[in-house]
Design an enzyme around this catalytic site. Structure first.
Site, PDB file in Angstrom:
ATOM      1  N   PHE A  83     126.268  83.014  35.991  1.00 25.75           N
ATOM      2  CA  PHE A  83     126.931  82.607  37.236  1.00 25.75           C
ATOM      3  C   PHE A  83     126.673  83.689  38.275  1.00 25.75           C
ATOM      4  CE2 PHE A  83     130.180  82.292  40.442  1.00 25.75           C
ATOM      5  CZ  PHE A  83     130.155  80.931  40.732  1.00 25.75           C
ATOM      6  N   ASP A 103     123.869  92.198  38.452  1.00 27.05           N
ATOM      7  CA  ASP A 103     124.881  91.532  39.267  1.00 27.05           C
ATOM      8  C   ASP A 103     126.243  92.021  38.801  1.00 27.05           C
ATOM      9  OD1 ASP A 103     126.742  89.914  40.476  1.00 27.05           O
ATOM     10  OD2 ASP A 103     125.745  88.027  39.994  1.00 27.05           O
ATOM     11  N   LYS A 155     133.121  91.502  45.959  1.00 26.07           N
ATOM     12  CA  LYS A 155     134.516  91.339  45.550  1.00 26.07           C
ATOM     13  C   LYS A 155     135.357  92.595  45.813  1.00 26.07           C
ATOM     14  CE  LYS A 155     133.715  87.612  42.210  1.00 26.07           C
ATOM     15  NZ  LYS A 155     134.192  86.517  43.034  1.00 26.07           N
TER      16      LYS A 155
END
Length: 426
Positions: free
Chosen positions: A146, A233, A274
């Protein structure tokens, strides 16, 4: 409607259902305030937040230092675009590159944008440095990944919900099994036009899958052997979430932290987002070396909001909180405590099969299939009992509280979770 006008939970949900696109399936709770590890709904009920906006608020809701930085900069200068210099971006770039140990930073806004940036950077490096034939570069990714929901990213997803009816898809990606070094090397050997390997150090959305202890370090070694860029990531796993500053890197700058015995992996391209802003503002970044980053020239890539002074001030403050409050250490310690308690419960449980994770990124697997609603119903009862969490992939519940949580608060949360699970034991 006045800003402070009261609205009930039912009214708020009805408004979203009527006027908003139905691209999410939220847990039925309407939040209006947050502080630290807690959130409150519009009726004033208090909850422990065990999702942290998918690890965006690692520093806790409305951390006063980050709020102060936001307010001060918002009242001074918020946006200039990159048509001009501003007096905050360079400071942020210096701070962040030294903080994570890289030469250069490319500022952007969201996690998906940062992944797209990393893909473009990798491809341009492939043509201009590695010498791959134009438009032939391939990037290896992992199944069940994801990385976001842009058109390019869903092209290499195997989630039918994210992919179906959004084609045609972008080419140039090869999918391999996660945590499978043999398949990764075979893929490298079979193709001489591979530019990069894009990987999550822990597959969060897939259900908090933690790879083998040596997976990342050996994958990085393979990348070096075949001249392939290792792209990590860390949008969800980074910024202290897993008990280290970065999940991919054992040789990190966490204060008073002995990282010996953990994989010492430094990605060639690091993707962050984030918690880079403590959840206060959309901020993401791609970090790399001079050799790699210098292939990007004016006009190749950018964003009106990327690198704005407000984002820069917020990100510096958010990273200072992680450093000064030693949140990586807290996450590591409390994560071990959480898994110890959950494993003790699982020994006698029929409803929970296992717990897995690192630091304060954890998940429990419910003893049911993915199509069942058991995990959803457990989360509804957790909500009723004062704790908010959300299922992923049907039968998995992810637990990721803010990293500012205390021992006492964690113990109380474990009590809420285990007592709730007991209600579902056969």
């Amino acid at each position: 409607m006045a800003v402070l006008e009261h609205i009930s939970s039912q009214e708020a949900m009805a408004l979203e259902n009527k006027y908003g696109a139905q691209n999410y399936h939220p847990l039925p709770v309407v939040l209006s305030r947050g502080e630290g590890v807690f959130v409150w709904d519009v009726e004033g009920k208090k909850y422990y937040d065990f999702l942290s906006a998918y690890s965006s608020v690692n520093q806790g809701h409305c951390h006063p230092k980050i709020v102060s930085a936001l307010n001060e900069q918002a009242g001074t200068l918020a946006l200039t675009s990159r048509a001009f210099y501003n007096d905050m971006l360079g400071r942020y770039e210096k701070f962040a590159t030294q903080y994570f140990g890289y030469d250069k930073l490319l500022p952007i806004n969201t996690g998906a944008e940062a992944v797209e940036t990393a893909i473009k950077l990798c491809r341009k490096w492939a043509y201009e440095v590695k010498g791959i034939d134009l438009n032939k570069a391939k990037i290896v990714v992992c199944k069940n990944n994801f990385h976001g929901r842009t058109t390019t990213i869903i092209s290499f997803s195997n989630d039918p919900v994210a992919r179906k009816n959004f084609g045609p898809y972008t080419e140039g990606f090869i999918k391999v099994e996660y945590d499978n070094l043999k398949e990764l090397e075979e893929t490298f050997m079979a193709h001489d036009d591979i530019a990069g390997f894009l990987v999550e150090p822990i597959q969060g959305e897939a259900g908090v899958y933690v790879p083998s202890e040596d997976y990342l370090i050996k994958a990085k070694a393979l990348c070096e052997q075949y001249n392939v860029l290792f792209i990590a990531d860390e949008v969800q796993t980074g910024i202290a979430r897993t008990g280290r500053l970065l999940a991919s890197c054992g040789n990190c700058s966490c204060p008073k932290r002995d990282c010996s015995g953990t994989p010492d992996v430094k990605p060639d391209i690091l993707v962050l987002g984030k918690a880079l802003s403590g959840g206060m503002y959309p901020v993401s970044a791609v970090l790399s070396t001079n050799e790699i980053m210098n292939v990007i020239q004016p006009g190749n890539h950018g964003s009106t909001f990327g690198g704005n002074p407000l984002a820069a001030a917020v990100a510096i403050s958010a990273l200072e909180v992680v450093r000064d409050e030693e949140l990586a250490l807290n996450a590591e310690r409390l994560g071990k405590l959480f898994r110890k308690h959950m494993n003790a419960y699982i020994e006698e449980s029929k409803i929970v099969r296992l717990v897995r994770g690192k630091g304060l990124l954890n998940a429990i697997v419910i003893n049911d299939d993915e199509e069942s609603d058991t995990a959803w119903n457990i989360c509804l009862r957790l909500r009723d009992n004062g704790l908010l969490a959300k299922p992923t992939h049907g039968n998995i519940i992810r637990f990721a509280p803010p990293l500012v949580m205390t021992d006492h608060e964690l113990e109380e949360c474990v009590s809420i979770i285990t007592s709730t699970l007991k209600e579902f034991e056969a």
